[in-house]
Design an enzyme around this catalytic site. Structure first.
Site: not given
Ligand SMILES: *[C@@H]1O[C@H](CO)[C@@H](O)[C@H](O)[C@H]1NC(C)=O
Ligand SMILES: *[C@@H]1O[C@H](CO)[C@@H](O)[C@H](O)[C@H]1NC(C)=O
Length: 235
Positions: A131, A127, A76
């Site tokens: 992040h 992502e 993920h």
């Protein structure tokens, strides 16, 4: 209805929308130069590697998910997290650039694919921007390459299979823990996550914790699995 009022309201709505549009245009432009969004950019963080079981991600979400689903655990993301356990995200305005990770595409398509129909590139962009920009000092290439390398090194698919944990049934959370420990992971360095919204929890995610320079470390987060047994299924 009074036609004049309808016409007036329509024009007012159009003018307000135009106003918002123009304001937003200026707002975006004036923000283009900002690099570090200092509210979220923390120096002291650790990393959570989040690995998903696609069939649980997609349980009862058949419309939004790809078919067939891969019957293996997939990445993920790698999520920097404040050492004080604060959430950090969107740390810089560096835009995702698929060209920078072209060389990783084969591995990404295999191990970090999107199980949602919105596609791989949209997933990787999300992502990175949410992040990856918080993984201080990493280029986009480094962020994706290092995450892939961690996933390959701490290979959940192999750990579970080698220890006799197979999908297709209700299994004991304790057996999953034992399988990961038998593969050399200390019990406090990973966390098993469940999807609890059903009568019986579904095995959903395995999280592993790493320091900023990617050494395994104790996780501060706790498992959310509420029952000793979970569904580990492929449907
Ligand atoms: C999925 O949806 C069906 C119908 O709404 C429901 O009966 C079932 O319990 C749901 N959950 C799972 C895990 O399939
Ligand atoms: C990718 O990451 C691995 C593990 O950190 C490293 O050994 C390798 O050199 C990296 N590849 C490149 C091209 O930087």
């Amino acid at each position: 209805m009074n036609l004049k009022i309808v016409a007036f309201t329509t024009i007012a709505v159009i003018i307000i929308n135009l106003g918002i549009g123009i304001w937003y245009g200026f707002y975006k432009q004036s923000n283009n130069s900002i690099e570090i969004r200092s509210i979220n950019a923390k120096v002291n963080y650790y990393n959570v590697l989040s690995i998903n079981w696609p069939f649980t991600v997609c349980v009862n979400a058949t419309k939004s998910c790809i078919r067939p689903l891969p019957n293996r655990w997939t990445i993920h993301g790698l999520w920097p997290n404040g050492l004080d356990n604060s959430m950090i995200f969107d740390c810089t305005s560096e835009k995702y650039d698929s060209n920078q990770i072209r060389m990783l595409k084969t591995r990404m398509d295999e191990q970090w694919l999107s199980v949602k129909k919105s596609g791989n590139d949209a997933f990787w962009k999300h992502e990175w921007q949410k992040h990856g920009t918080c993984a201080t000092g990493y280029s986009q290439y480094d962020y994706f390459n290092k995450t892939l390398s961690l996933f390959e090194r701490y290979d959940v698919n192999r750990m579970l299979k080698n220890n006799g944990i197979n999908y297709g049934s209700l299994i004991n959370v304790a057996d999953i823990r034992r399988a990961l420990e038998a593969s050399g992971l200390r019990s406090d360095m990973f966390v098993i996550q469940c999807k609890n919204s059903y009568k019986q929890p579904y095995l959903f995610e395995i999280r592993m914790c790493f320091t900023a320079d990617l050494k395994p470390m104790t996780c501060a987060i706790k498992s959310n699995c509420k029952k000793p047994q979970v569904f580990y299924v492929m449907k």
